[in-house]
Write a protein that holds these residues in place. Structure first.
Motif, PDB file in Angstrom:
ATOM      1  N   LEU A 189       7.600  -5.232   9.844  1.00  0.00           N
ATOM      2  CA  LEU A 189       7.173  -5.126   8.440  1.00  0.00           C
ATOM      3  C   LEU A 189       8.401  -5.036   7.529  1.00  0.00           C
ATOM      4  N   ASP A 190       8.212  -5.436   6.288  1.00  0.00           N
ATOM      5  CA  ASP A 190       9.307  -5.391   5.312  1.00  0.00           C
ATOM      6  C   ASP A 190       9.379  -3.975   4.737  1.00  0.00           C
ATOM      7  N   MET A 191      10.044  -3.103   5.506  1.00  0.00           N
ATOM      8  CA  MET A 191      10.071  -1.681   5.140  1.00  0.00           C
ATOM      9  C   MET A 191      10.760  -1.449   3.793  1.00  0.00           C
ATOM     10  N   LYS A 192      11.751  -2.279   3.506  1.00  0.00           N
ATOM     11  CA  LYS A 192      12.499  -2.114   2.255  1.00  0.00           C
ATOM     12  C   LYS A 192      11.585  -2.365   1.040  1.00  0.00           C
ATOM     13  N   THR A 193      10.913  -3.511   1.055  1.00  0.00           N
ATOM     14  CA  THR A 193      10.051  -3.855  -0.084  1.00  0.00           C
ATOM     15  C   THR A 193       8.882  -2.882  -0.192  1.00  0.00           C
ATOM     16  N   LEU A 194       8.292  -2.537   0.946  1.00  0.00           N
ATOM     17  CA  LEU A 194       7.135  -1.637   0.913  1.00  0.00           C
ATOM     18  C   LEU A 194       7.523  -0.279   0.324  1.00  0.00           C
ATOM     19  N   THR A 195       8.736   0.176   0.676  1.00  0.00           N
ATOM     20  CA  THR A 195       9.191   1.472   0.155  1.00  0.00           C
ATOM     21  C   THR A 195       9.390   1.384  -1.361  1.00  0.00           C
ATOM     22  N   LYS A 196      10.006   0.292  -1.782  1.00  0.00           N
ATOM     23  CA  LYS A 196      10.252   0.122  -3.218  1.00  0.00           C
ATOM     24  C   LYS A 196       8.923   0.098  -3.997  1.00  0.00           C
ATOM     25  N   GLU A 197       7.986  -0.668  -3.475  1.00  0.00           N
ATOM     26  CA  GLU A 197       6.679  -0.792  -4.153  1.00  0.00           C
ATOM     27  C   GLU A 197       5.945   0.552  -4.179  1.00  0.00           C
ATOM     28  N   ALA A 198       6.018   1.287  -3.061  1.00  0.00           N
ATOM     29  CA  ALA A 198       5.343   2.592  -3.003  1.00  0.00           C
ATOM     30  C   ALA A 198       5.949   3.530  -4.048  1.00  0.00           C
ATOM     31  N   HIS A 199       7.281   3.571  -4.086  1.00  0.00           N
ATOM     32  CA  HIS A 199       7.944   4.494  -5.013  1.00  0.00           C
ATOM     33  C   HIS A 199       7.683   4.152  -6.478  1.00  0.00           C
ATOM     34  N   GLN A 200       7.568   2.843  -6.743  1.00  0.00           N
ATOM     35  CA  GLN A 200       7.263   2.456  -8.139  1.00  0.00           C
ATOM     36  C   GLN A 200       5.920   3.018  -8.582  1.00  0.00           C
ATOM     37  N   ARG A 201       5.059   3.338  -7.595  1.00  0.00           N
ATOM     38  CA  ARG A 201       3.729   3.876  -7.909  1.00  0.00           C
ATOM     39  C   ARG A 201       3.649   5.379  -7.628  1.00  0.00           C
ATOM     40  N   GLY A 202       4.792   5.985  -7.395  1.00  0.00           N
ATOM     41  CA  GLY A 202       4.815   7.438  -7.168  1.00  0.00           C
ATOM     42  C   GLY A 202       4.175   7.857  -5.850  1.00  0.00           C
ATOM     43  N   ASP A 224      15.635   4.007   1.195  1.00  0.00           N
ATOM     44  CA  ASP A 224      15.091   5.218   0.579  1.00  0.00           C
ATOM     45  C   ASP A 224      13.711   5.630   1.142  1.00  0.00           C
ATOM     46  N   VAL A 225      13.478   5.288   2.407  1.00  0.00           N
ATOM     47  CA  VAL A 225      12.233   5.684   3.085  1.00  0.00           C
ATOM     48  C   VAL A 225      12.127   7.212   3.072  1.00  0.00           C
ATOM     49  N   ASP A 226      10.914   7.738   2.875  1.00  0.00           N
ATOM     50  CA  ASP A 226      10.758   9.194   2.787  1.00  0.00           C
ATOM     51  C   ASP A 226      10.845   9.880   4.151  1.00  0.00           C
ATOM     52  N   PHE A 227      10.166   9.305   5.149  1.00  0.00           N
ATOM     53  CA  PHE A 227      10.233   9.903   6.488  1.00  0.00           C
ATOM     54  C   PHE A 227       9.909   8.850   7.540  1.00  0.00           C
ATOM     55  N   ALA A 228      10.239   9.168   8.779  1.00  0.00           N
ATOM     56  CA  ALA A 228       9.928   8.258   9.890  1.00  0.00           C
ATOM     57  C   ALA A 228       9.844   9.082  11.168  1.00  0.00           C
ATOM     58  N   PHE A 229       9.269   8.479  12.205  1.00  0.00           N
ATOM     59  CA  PHE A 229       9.115   9.173  13.490  1.00  0.00           C
ATOM     60  C   PHE A 229       9.022   8.101  14.572  1.00  0.00           C
TER      61      PHE A 229
END
Ligand SMILES: Cc1ncc(COP(=O)(O)O)c(C=O)c1O
Ligand SMILES: Nc1ccccc1C(=O)C[C@H](N)C(=O)O
Length: 423
Positions: A189-202, A224-229
């Protein structure tokens, strides 16, 4: 085009990682293509286990603070060693718990429903354990998972489109949990874009890296991912039930652990035995209880090999191996109704190939009987994972020849088309 073993052997000769193969115990007379379920034991991991047992013998209780790898600091120290694999700061990682308990911990910590934002966003292709954990976390907060867990649908049954995920990031979503690499199709998955899009929406976002750590490089801090496991028994080769890992972005340091225990403590405070917790000021705060030392130890040996090999080099070889495998399948198995169901391009192709066939379960059985170890995933998938550290191009070539013979001679018909207990 005719393929031949010489071609495969030449590719092995050019392979700069080839020497790592001799460090692994490869089950006799078998070609192991299941390292994305359980990685093989290396001599270095075995040595690290022996050393842990020896330190128990030699030091007893003092093993917590004495010896080459004092147990009290090992979870954090292994976090430091894991940092290059996920592109994070050393204190953003701790090696602790299991994949699923770490997801429970991180959801308990970061899922904070408030006002309209009460839902969790996941997907319909993720591994079931993650979905079970998210549903139970919703129930603990008094929500009905049927309404509060939103699962992005796949348009083709195998992959997820970034735009479909983004379209579900509504103002009702509080938290997003997605895999880095899908366990069936191996899609990255495009973790970079998904993170950016999520953060733009708080919205906070975390990733399950079980199928991506040790297989592809990551830049979690930069993204800038918030967390991972993640688990450590697949590509990291730390053994069945080895201790898992978690990452928390340093901007969240100080967030109270949702599931606290005394190992969440700041190291110097832990043995004060206060009934008020002083959490560690780093990812260590999200540990709970005493680390499982004997299952942590093998990582010391296996992570050393990743450091020597380098993640970029591992990814390069992995792409060549899966590329070669797909090429051979196309050349040799045409007419047998196989479908390559993983993404083919190098950006979204993970570390394994997913072959679909209506007789998949019994083809897997026939492969195993003939010495090739794949795994079967419902409903009709054969996962083939040539692993950069211990598989060769010759392994790939031979596996396809064996599969071709099974199909030519209909050897699979000897078996029932049903899965075994686990594969
Ligand atoms: C994506 C993913 N998540 C979770 C798990 C399992 O979690 P655990 O290690 O807690 O059994 C697996 C594999 O078992 C997996 O592939
Ligand atoms: N933890 C296990 C225990 C027993 C057998 C398999 C597993 C797996 O890890 C399966 C893997 N997650 C998968 O992607 O299918």
């Amino acid at each position: 085009m005719n393929t031949n073993i010489k071609q495969a052997q030449e590719l092995d000769q050019q392979d700069t990682l080839h020497h790592f193969r001799s460090e692994f115990y490869i089950p006799e007379k078998s070609i192991y293509l299941d390292g994305n379920s359980l990685g093989l034991l290396s001599k270095r991991a075995e040595k690290a286990i022996d050393a842990a047992v020896q330190s128990w013998k030699d030091y007893a209780i003092d093993g917590w603070t004495e010896g080459e790898n004092p147990w009290y600091y090992l979870s954090e120290n292994l976090g430091v060693m894991s940092a290059p694999l996920i592109g994070a700061e050393p204190d953003e990682i701790v090696v602790t718990g299991s994949t699923t308990t770490n997801l429970h911990q991180l959801t308990a910590t970061f899922y904070k429903p408030e006002g309209k934002k009460t839902k969790i966003l996941a997907d319909e292709l993720n591994f079931p354990s993650d979905i079970y954990a998210l549903k139970s976390q919703l129930k603990l907060k008094g929500y009905n998972p049927d309404e509060h867990l939103i699962q992005v649908q796949s348009s083709d049954g195998h992959t997820l489109r970034t735009e479909d995920i983004v379209a579900k990031m509504s103002d009702e979503i509080a938290l997003i949990v997605l895999p880095g690499v899908l366990y069936r199709s191996g899609q990255v998955l495009d973790m970079k874009t998904l993170t950016k899009e999520a953060h733009q929406r708080g919205i906070l976002i975390g990733f399950d890296l079980c199928h991506s750590i040790g297989s592809i490089p990551h830049s979690l801090s930069e993204w800038d991912v918030d967390f991972a496991f993640w688990c450590t028994y697949k590509h990291l080769n730390a053994g069945p039930g080895s201790v898992a890992g978690l990452y928390v972005n340093r901007k969240h340091f100080g967030t109270e652990p949702g599931l606290a225990g005394w190992f969440s403590s700041a190291k110097e405070k832990q043995f004060d035995m206060d009934h008020t917790l002083t959490p560690a000021e780093n990812a260590g705060a999200y540990q709970i209880g005493t680390p499982h030392l004997l299952s942590l130890a093998p990582l010391l040996g296996s992570l050393e090999m990743f450091e020597e090999a380098g993640m970029e080099e591992i990814r390069r070889k992995s792409l060549r191996l899966t590329g070669y495998l797909m090429e051979l399948i196309e050349n040799e198995l045409g007419g047998y109704e196989f479908k390559i169901a993983n993404p083919k391009d190098e950006t979204t192709r993970g570390g394994h190939v997913l072959l679909e066939h209506k007789e998949a379960a019994r083809i897997c059985r026939a492969l195993k009987a003939d010495g090739v170890v794949p795994d079967f995933r419902k409903p009709d998938g054969i996962r083939l994972a040539p692993v950069a550290l211990y598989n060769s191009f010759e392994d790939v070539w031979k596996s396809v020849q064996i599969l071709k013979r099974i199909m030519d001679e209909e050897k699979f018909k000897k078996y029932e088309n049903k899965r075994g207990v686990i594969a």
